[in-house]
Scaffold this active site. Structure first.
Site, PDB file in Angstrom:
ATOM      1  CE  LYS A 140       4.696  -8.402  -4.887  1.00  0.00           C
ATOM      2  NZ  LYS A 140       5.041  -7.330  -5.774  1.00  0.00           N
ATOM      3  CD  GLN A 196       3.858  -9.731  -8.997  1.00  0.00           C
ATOM      4  OE1 GLN A 196       4.964  -8.925  -9.256  1.00  0.00           O
ATOM      5  NE2 GLN A 196       2.648  -9.039  -8.551  1.00  0.00           N
ATOM      6  CB  THR A 203       1.491  -0.418  -4.588  1.00  0.00           C
ATOM      7  OG1 THR A 203       0.911  -0.738  -5.789  1.00  0.00           O
ATOM      8  CG2 THR A 203       2.645  -0.991  -4.155  1.00  0.00           C
ATOM      9  CB  SER A 245      -4.095  -5.784 -10.229  1.00  0.00           C
ATOM     10  OG  SER A 245      -3.354  -4.868 -10.689  1.00  0.00           O
ATOM     11  N   GLY A 257       1.313  -2.537 -14.649  1.00  0.00           N
ATOM     12  CA  GLY A 257       2.475  -1.618 -14.742  1.00  0.00           C
ATOM     13  C   GLY A 257       3.513  -2.002 -13.695  1.00  0.00           C
ATOM     14  CG  ASP A 258       7.408  -3.113 -11.661  1.00  0.00           C
ATOM     15  OD1 ASP A 258       6.805  -3.581 -10.792  1.00  0.00           O
ATOM     16  OD2 ASP A 258       8.676  -2.884 -11.744  1.00  0.00           O
ATOM     17  CE  LYS A 260       7.091  -6.897 -11.892  1.00  0.00           C
ATOM     18  NZ  LYS A 260       6.518  -6.551 -10.571  1.00  0.00           N
TER      19      LYS A 260
HETATM   20  N1  GLU Z   1       3.964  -4.384 -10.556  1.00  0.00           N
HETATM   21  C1  GLU Z   1       3.324  -4.443  -9.584  1.00  0.00           C
HETATM   22  C2  GLU Z   1       3.909  -5.450  -8.333  1.00  0.00           C
HETATM   23  O1  GLU Z   1       5.206  -5.444  -8.176  1.00  0.00           O
HETATM   24  C3  GLU Z   1       1.901  -4.666  -9.722  1.00  0.00           C
HETATM   25  C4  GLU Z   1       1.643  -6.023 -10.455  1.00  0.00           C
HETATM   26  C5  GLU Z   1       0.102  -6.067 -10.977  1.00  0.00           C
HETATM   27  O2  GLU Z   1      -0.715  -5.264 -10.376  1.00  0.00           O
HETATM   28  O3  GLU Z   1      -0.329  -7.074 -11.360  1.00  0.00           O
HETATM   29  O4  GLU Z   1       3.062  -6.293  -7.662  1.00  0.00           O
END
Ligand code: GLU
Length: 442
Positions: free
Chosen positions: A113, A110, A208, A374, A164-165, A125
């Site tokens: 990313k 993350q 996504t 987000s 979310g995830d 996370k």
């Molecule tokens: N869980 C999502 C990801 O893997 C979104 C994370 C978010 O929106 O903060 O990037």
């Protein structure tokens, strides 16, 4: 031994049992090796040792009472990995497989990313080994409230903004946001992925899956190809997979198969999303698809990767596509792969794709559209505005196109044109590393 490899060796000793975390860290550090070794200021500042160590890891008890009155206890996690370029940002995963290794690998990915999105968001996370499947709404609510009773102490719209995830969607975000607001006595954009009536952004749900397809289309167009008329297969019929199917179909692709853990649907006339979504909404069985579309086939227990295609989009979960699957895909004519999930392809699978010249878009670039949107939700919350669907979708599209060009440029500069794994790791790392350098040893 090189600085980068010695940090990796230390990590392998220190966190030997965290297999997913070591897998993600190995891929990242090996990609960064030449870049970091060519910039000795990083070693002098102990930068990599600091980069691989989370700023904070919170592990906590989540007690709740089920509908039968029985006390249940789950384990909650939040890894606040890196805040050099913004508040910690990343999803919460509720799934029985969740453990510290999984949360750390997701948080590490993350960081890079979020950096690639070009927005001011750090990496984090979290989640719990709680399984929302088969639980009543009330049970999910009681769990979410208990989870927030502890997480409350560690998050705020300026500190850490969860989302979310897997296993965490609108329902769970709603319950967690409600409990946070009650405890804080403050209406803040502390979560993203909220309902649009209380601060959520239009197009966040789609982001996504749509973003994945935007990036894949841009990557293909730079290689004089496009999705139009191509056969596509997708794994995962959740939020990411279903919106990837939708956008790929809008761009003229023929999505002929979708797989998930119970099996694979093959529909040569093109997946009917209305039918698929109706089944997902009632948490029904994939086998029901054939009742509505009798010409289709359902292969119980089969992975989707054996279905011949030109483009494969793994959108389910980590390590769902291994070396054998990659070999099958290549043998059947697959030329493009885009990762909608986080680390869905094993390292051996990625190597197989690279060896055979498959265009490969790694998850930390290809699925960044969710977290990028987000961050757009955070902007709207801060300015107390709500943008139209088209405005958000346009921004998402340009973010994904920019990400593609940034990772392609970084790959070229590293002397590995077309290697978007190396490109994404270097481009994401550079911004975070330079911010860490500027902020001193903290
Ligand atoms: N869980 C999502 C990801 O893997 C979104 C994370 C978010 O929106 O903060 O990037």
């Amino acid at each position: 031994m090189s600085y980068t490899l010695s940090v990796l060796e230390q990590l392998k000793i220190r966190d030997a049992r965290q297999t997913e975390f070591i897998q993600a860290a190995t891929e990242i550090l090996i990609s960064l090796k030449d870049y970091v070794d060519a910039n000795p200021q990083y070693e002098a500042a102990g930068l990599l040792e600091r980069f691989v160590e989370p700023e904070r890891q919170i592990v906590f008890r989540v007690p709740w009472i089920d509908d039968a009155g029985k006390v249940r206890v789950n384990r909650g996690y939040r890894v606040q990995y890196n805040s050099a370029i913004g508040p910690y940002k990343g999803g919460l995963r509720f799934h029985p497989s969740v453990n510290l290794s999984i949360v750390k690998f997701l948080a590490l990915e993350q960081i890079l990313k979020n950096s690639l999105t070009g927005q001011a968001i750090g990496g984090g996370k979290g989640g719990a080994d709680f399984d929302p499947m088969g639980k009543s709404d009330r049970e999910v609510m009681r769990f979410c409230q208990s989870f927030i009773n502890e997480l409350f102490h560690h998050i705020s719209h300026m500190t850490d903004v969860p989302a979310g995830d897997i296993g965490v969607g609108k329902r769970e975000i709603g319950y967690m946001f409600g409990q946070y607001k009650r405890l804080a006595n403050s209406f803040e954009g502390v979560f993203t992925g909220k309902g649009v009536d209380y601060g959520g952004s239009l197009a966040r749900t789609e982001a996504t899956g749509y973003g994945l397809v935007y990036l894949v289309e841009e990557m293909m167009s730079q290689h004089n190809q496009s999705l139009a008329g191509k056969t596509v297969i997708v794994s995962g019929a959740g939020n990411v997979g279903s919106h990837a199917v939708e956008k790929a179909q809008q761009l003229g692709a023929n999505v002929i198969a979708v797989g998930e853990f119970t099996g694979t649907i093959i529909d040569k006339q093109g997946i009917d999303l209305t039918v698929l979504r109706e089944i997902s909404a009632r948490r029904g069985n994939f086998a029901d698809y054939v009742a509505a579309r009798p010409h289709a086939e359902f292969l119980p227990g089969e992975k989707v990767w054996s279905v011949p295609c030109e483009i494969a989009l793994p959108c389910a979960t980590q390590n769902e596509l291994d070396e054998d699957d990659a070999k099958t895909l290549v043998a059947n004519g697959c030329t493009t792969v885009g990762e909608g999930a986080n680390m869905p392809c094993t390292m051996e699978a990625v190597e197989t794709f690279r060896h055979h010249g498959v265009l490969f878009a790694p998850g930390k670039a290809a699925n960044a559209g969710g977290v990028a949107t987000s961050a757009l939700e955070m902007s709207q919350n801060s300015s107390r505005l709500a943008w139209s669907f088209n405005k958000v979708d346009d921004k998402l599209q340009s973010i994904m196109i920019n990400i593609y060009h940034n990772i392609a440029a970084a790959a070229r500069e590293a002397g590995c044109p077309g290697n978007y794994v190396i490109g994404a790791n270097i481009a994401g790392f550079k911004k975070v590393a330079d911010a860490m350098m500027a902020q001193g040893v903290v």
